[in-house]
Write a protein that holds these residues in place. Structure first.
Motif, mmCIF file in Angstrom:
data_model
loop_
_atom_site.group_PDB
_atom_site.id
_atom_site.type_symbol
_atom_site.label_atom_id
_atom_site.label_comp_id
_atom_site.label_asym_id
_atom_site.label_seq_id
_atom_site.Cartn_x
_atom_site.Cartn_y
_atom_site.Cartn_z
ATOM 1 N N CYS B 340 0.789 -1.226 0.000
ATOM 2 C CA CYS B 340 0.000 0.000 0.000
ATOM 3 C C CYS B 340 0.823 1.279 0.000
ATOM 4 O O CYS B 340 2.023 1.290 0.275
ATOM 5 C CB CYS B 340 -0.956 0.005 1.186
ATOM 6 S SG CYS B 340 -0.120 0.090 2.774
ATOM 7 N N THR B 341 0.097 2.345 -0.330
ATOM 8 C CA THR B 341 0.608 3.711 -0.253
ATOM 9 C C THR B 341 -0.212 4.416 0.825
ATOM 10 O O THR B 341 -1.431 4.313 0.823
ATOM 11 C CB THR B 341 0.406 4.417 -1.611
ATOM 12 O OG1 THR B 341 1.158 3.710 -2.592
ATOM 13 C CG2 THR B 341 0.849 5.870 -1.548
ATOM 14 N N VAL B 342 0.478 5.107 1.722
ATOM 15 C CA VAL B 342 -0.246 5.790 2.800
ATOM 16 C C VAL B 342 -0.111 7.298 2.601
ATOM 17 O O VAL B 342 0.995 7.813 2.443
ATOM 18 C CB VAL B 342 0.321 5.402 4.184
ATOM 19 C CG1 VAL B 342 -0.441 6.109 5.301
ATOM 20 C CG2 VAL B 342 0.252 3.889 4.376
ATOM 21 N N ARG B 376 4.999 3.088 0.137
ATOM 22 C CA ARG B 376 5.186 4.507 -0.171
ATOM 23 C C ARG B 376 4.397 5.342 0.836
ATOM 24 O O ARG B 376 3.277 4.987 1.196
ATOM 25 C CB ARG B 376 4.650 4.753 -1.583
ATOM 26 C CG ARG B 376 5.094 6.008 -2.233
ATOM 27 C CD ARG B 376 4.630 6.010 -3.691
ATOM 28 N NE ARG B 376 4.708 7.375 -4.212
ATOM 29 C CZ ARG B 376 5.825 7.961 -4.600
ATOM 30 N NH1 ARG B 376 6.954 7.313 -4.560
ATOM 31 N NH2 ARG B 376 5.797 9.212 -5.054
ATOM 32 N N ILE B 377 5.003 6.429 1.284
ATOM 33 C CA ILE B 377 4.322 7.317 2.227
ATOM 34 C C ILE B 377 4.321 8.722 1.654
ATOM 35 O O ILE B 377 5.380 9.264 1.315
ATOM 36 C CB ILE B 377 5.025 7.297 3.611
ATOM 37 C CG1 ILE B 377 4.965 5.881 4.200
ATOM 38 C CG2 ILE B 377 4.375 8.298 4.562
ATOM 39 C CD1 ILE B 377 5.852 5.690 5.420
ATOM 40 N N VAL B 378 3.128 9.284 1.513
ATOM 41 C CA VAL B 378 3.002 10.620 0.940
ATOM 42 C C VAL B 378 2.573 11.579 2.055
ATOM 43 O O VAL B 378 1.507 11.419 2.648
ATOM 44 C CB VAL B 378 1.944 10.636 -0.193
ATOM 45 C CG1 VAL B 378 1.844 12.032 -0.804
ATOM 46 C CG2 VAL B 378 2.275 9.592 -1.248
ATOM 47 N N LEU B 379 3.437 12.554 2.352
ATOM 48 C CA LEU B 379 3.112 13.547 3.377
ATOM 49 C C LEU B 379 2.681 14.819 2.660
ATOM 50 O O LEU B 379 3.300 15.202 1.674
ATOM 51 C CB LEU B 379 4.335 13.828 4.248
ATOM 52 C CG LEU B 379 5.071 12.609 4.808
ATOM 53 C CD1 LEU B 379 6.325 13.055 5.568
ATOM 54 C CD2 LEU B 379 4.159 11.804 5.729
ATOM 55 N N ALA B 380 1.637 15.467 3.175
ATOM 56 C CA ALA B 380 1.157 16.640 2.442
ATOM 57 C C ALA B 380 0.452 17.645 3.327
ATOM 58 O O ALA B 380 0.046 17.346 4.448
ATOM 59 C CB ALA B 380 0.208 16.180 1.327
ATOM 60 N N GLY B 381 0.315 18.856 2.773
ATOM 61 C CA GLY B 381 -0.427 19.919 3.446
ATOM 62 C C GLY B 381 0.485 21.013 3.968
ATOM 63 O O GLY B 381 1.715 20.936 3.881
ATOM 64 N N LYS B 400 11.131 5.739 0.818
ATOM 65 C CA LYS B 400 9.684 5.492 0.729
ATOM 66 C C LYS B 400 8.858 6.767 0.867
ATOM 67 O O LYS B 400 7.682 6.788 0.568
ATOM 68 C CB LYS B 400 9.248 4.544 1.847
ATOM 69 C CG LYS B 400 9.640 3.087 1.652
ATOM 70 C CD LYS B 400 9.021 2.246 2.771
ATOM 71 C CE LYS B 400 9.343 0.767 2.586
ATOM 72 N NZ LYS B 400 8.780 -0.024 3.692
ATOM 73 N N ILE B 401 9.504 7.817 1.382
ATOM 74 C CA ILE B 401 8.729 8.998 1.778
ATOM 75 C C ILE B 401 8.844 10.131 0.766
ATOM 76 O O ILE B 401 9.940 10.505 0.353
ATOM 77 C CB ILE B 401 9.204 9.513 3.167
ATOM 78 C CG1 ILE B 401 9.093 8.375 4.191
ATOM 79 C CG2 ILE B 401 8.387 10.724 3.617
ATOM 80 C CD1 ILE B 401 9.735 8.671 5.526
ATOM 81 N N VAL B 402 7.705 10.690 0.353
ATOM 82 C CA VAL B 402 7.707 11.915 -0.447
ATOM 83 C C VAL B 402 6.839 12.951 0.258
ATOM 84 O O VAL B 402 5.948 12.591 1.024
ATOM 85 C CB VAL B 402 7.165 11.695 -1.884
ATOM 86 C CG1 VAL B 402 8.189 10.981 -2.736
ATOM 87 C CG2 VAL B 402 5.830 10.965 -1.855
ATOM 88 N N VAL B 419 1.644 2.799 -5.128
ATOM 89 C CA VAL B 419 1.866 1.359 -5.216
ATOM 90 C C VAL B 419 0.805 0.678 -4.353
ATOM 91 O O VAL B 419 0.598 1.067 -3.208
ATOM 92 C CB VAL B 419 3.270 0.996 -4.687
ATOM 93 C CG1 VAL B 419 3.519 -0.502 -4.787
ATOM 94 C CG2 VAL B 419 4.349 1.775 -5.426
ATOM 95 N N GLY B 420 0.106 -0.296 -4.937
ATOM 96 C CA GLY B 420 -0.871 -1.063 -4.163
ATOM 97 C C GLY B 420 -2.073 -0.237 -3.753
ATOM 98 O O GLY B 420 -2.434 0.749 -4.407
#
Lengths: 239, 438
Positions: B340-342, B376-381, B400-402, B419-420
């Protein structure tokens, strides 16, 4: 060279996220190519304060503050010696109230000349402070229930949000290399300049020849600038 | 006569408010202005349930109402309205006839934990449910011990307390008291011997500050504990989850009833238990409760499934400023064991008030994402830098982190590089910023 850090009462004086201060300090000291040892100690555990180059205590609940007070009183002489020898300490939240003469009617350490009284209602606020020790403003959040009146050297002047008490525009205490402020949480993560200042003093106290090598921490800097601009906007909206 | 007038005004304002899309507090606020003791003049049903606590209030209240309604009770409830004193007043006056009689069998009231002491000045509930007390919205709540004291001021001696026996803080209301019914989850295959969270609010007894002895943890500081000094301990629950099977998504209550959970999470099992306990106390048969809980699909939309560019996606609404709520979502997605992607978004800390306080990010167990299934970890805001700072110390592979401050950039990345499965973990204040960009 080895820097020893004491995260004192780490498991009780931890209102929220205070351990972030130790994590970032440890990392940034290591970036200075120093060996770092972090000791986490709590009530009923013996400590020898003179072993350390930096002591940190975070914010706690009112009950936990009283609980720790029974323990910290044993260290009155040791802590006084530590601070008088100009070693570095940061106490955040209500933990710096330990240093005064009393908290309400209860006897505190009496290392510094001030008294703390508990308020009926809790006070919480985002804050912007400034300080003559720093070029930039300081940002953070205060979550407290106490009032302090003193004539000591304040750490900050209040630019936005709440201060030490109702009447004064000051916040915190600076005494030699002791820094006390009610800002809670990971203040060192959110204020790169304070972190750098502390590291400079820690290095200097450890060894006069140990010079801080300037390093850029882009993410922390951007995070700080964003919060400052958010709070400034808020301040201007309110005016 | 005056009472009838106030009831009429409140009902009318409520109707107007509904049409123009206003919240439910205003009619009650005006009613209380006209007569601050208005609720004292209303004839209320004997069965009044008040639900309070940090997490799970709405879910628990909803389930209680649903079980009662399906079993023929005429129920008055504020799940869709405000849970502060004014909103509760609006709801009660809405349930009244002009003679000032509430024509309902049961009132089920969700109460904000800070307002309970004010709300309960006006009526005496038969049951008070406290779901739990956690670190939650500290910017306005201060801290859990303070909320403990504030709730205590509102608790009426005569009320039967329905308490979470696994939470050492909220269960303390029952210390050396008789009129208490406990619910809880027994040690099970998901329990751990150690507390692995970044903080442990159960480490010291909330009653006497002696080191608490734990036999096991279900999550955070929720588990089996006893204090050797003052005797405060986990009491044997009358309503207990006796087994959890995350494979089938079933929990067993009192060794007897198997209930499948719509969301496989132990956190929600506690809400189910609380609802089971209260409705049984009111008089609904156990079998009937079980069949309702089994069929029940949560009305609230905290969890939403959808598809995004061919990926299965799920929104797991979590509360900012509430680490346990985040941990609940993170635990859930990791336990699903799917690649998964979080996506984590912190753009506005609250939708109700201004604050730039992000210290609570340090209380969340982001370390849970250190799992092979998380690709994959997507941080945002807006507060992406604060998130990034926290992740520096979560010991997760940097590759893994963007991170994206701009939410359009975030969405572009999520659509192209995920991914996933995709799990979106964020708060009410920020979730539409994702959902609307799909």
């Amino acid at each position: 060279m080895e820097i020893k850090i004491l995260h004192w009462y780490y498991d009780i004086m931890n209102l929220y996220g205070e351990y972030g201060n130790i994590k970032i300090l440890e990392k940034h000291l290591k970036d200075q190519k120093l060996k770092v040892i972090v000791d986490k100690k709590t009530v009923n555990e013996d400590v020898n304060l003179s072993d350390y180059d930096f002591i940190y205590i975070g914010a706690g609940t009112e009950d936990n503050q009283m609980f720790v007070m029974q323990d910290i009183m044993k260290y009155k002489e040791q802590l006084k010696e530590y601070i008088d020898s100009e070693k570095v300490a940061l106490f955040t939240g209500n933990s710096y109230e330990f240093l005064g003469k009393t908290i309400d009617e209860k006897e505190a350490l009496g290392i510094l000349d001030f008294e703390t009284t508990t308020l009926k209602d809790r006070k919480t606020s985002d804050v912007i402070y400034k300080s003559k020790f720093l070029k930039k403003q300081v940002v953070g959040f205060v979550n407290k229930m106490s009032n302090i009146v003193h004539n000591l050297n304040p750490l900050f002047e209040v630019e936005f949000g709440i201060g030490e008490n109702e009447n004064k525009d000051i916040e915190g205490i600076k005494y030699k290399n002791f820094f006390g402020t009610h800002i809670s949480g990971p203040i060192l993560v959110r204020n790169p300049e304070i972190l750098e200042m502390l590291i400079r003093i820690i290095c200097l106290k450890k060894d006069k020849n140990l010079v801080y090598k300037k390093k850029e921490y882009k993410n922390e800097k951007q995070g700080y600038e964003l919060v400052l601009s958010e709070l400034k906007n808020r301040m201007n909206d309110k005016n | 006569m005056k009472t009838a007038f106030i009831i009429m005004v409140s009902k009318l304002l409520y109707k107007i408010g509904k049409v123009i899309g206003k919240g439910s507090s205003m009619p009650g606020k005006i009613a209380l202005k006209l007569d601050k003791n208005i609720l004292r003049k209303i004839k209320l049903p004997e069965d009044i349930v008040v639900v309070t606590g940090s997490n799970g209030k709405t879910s628990t209240t909803e389930m209680i109402c649903n079980i009662l309604q399906k079993n023929g009770y005429n129920v008055g409830c504020n799940t869709e309205g405000s849970n502060q004193t004014e909103g509760v007043t609006t709801m009660i006056l809405n349930c009244c006839n002009l003679k000032g009689e509430v024509k309902k069998d049961v009132l089920v009231i969700e109460s904000d934990e800070r307002y309970l002491r004010h709300t309960l000045k006006f009526f005496d509930p038969k049951y008070i449910v406290v779901t739990n007390l956690y670190r939650d919205q500290m910017t306005r709540n201060g801290h859990p011990e303070l909320i403990y004291k504030i709730i205590k001021e509102g608790i009426d001696e005569k009320a039967t307390l329905v308490l979470n026996t696994d939470d050492p803080l909220s269960s303390l209301y029952g210390y050396k008291k008789d009129n208490v019914v406990y619910f809880g989850m027994n040690e099970n295959n998901l329990s751990t011997k150690e507390n692995t969270s970044v903080y442990n609010d159960g480490k010291y007894c909330p009653n006497c500050k002696t080191l608490m002895q734990y036999d096991y943890y279900n999550y955070a500081h929720i588990g089996g504990y006893h204090c050797e000094n003052c005797g405060h301990e986990r009491k044997e629950p009358a309503y207990a989850v006796t087994n959890v099977d995350l494979q089938t998504g079933e929990i067993t209550i009192n060794n007897k009833y198997n209930i499948s959970m719509s969301l496989r999470s132990v956190y929600n099992a506690y809400n189910m238990l609380a609802a089971f306990a209260v409705t049984n106390l009111i008089g609904v048969d156990e079998e009937k409760i079980v069949s309702e809980l089994t069929e029940y699909v949560m009305k609230n939309d905290r969890v939403q499934s959808f598809e995004l560019n061919g990926h299965e996606a799920m929104l797991l609404t979590s509360k900012h400023e509430n680490s346990i709520s985040y941990n609940q979502s993170l635990t859930y997605l990791v336990k699903e064991k799917k690649d998964c992607t979080v996506v984590l978004i912190v753009d506005a800390v609250s939708r109700k008030y201004f604050t730039s306080e992000t210290s609570w990010l340090w209380d969340i167990d982001f370390e849970l994402l250190k799992d092979d299934c998380v690709k994959r970890i997507v941080l945002a805001g807006k507060y992406v830098h604060d998130l990034k700072s926290r992740f520096e110390y979560a010991d997760i592979e940097k590759e893994k982190i963007v991170a994206f401050k701009n939410l359009d950039d975030m969405m572009r990345d999520v659509k192209t590089n995920s991914v996933g499965n995709i799990y979106v973990v964020t708060c009410f204040s920020d979730r539409m910023k994702f959902m609307d960009r799909r």
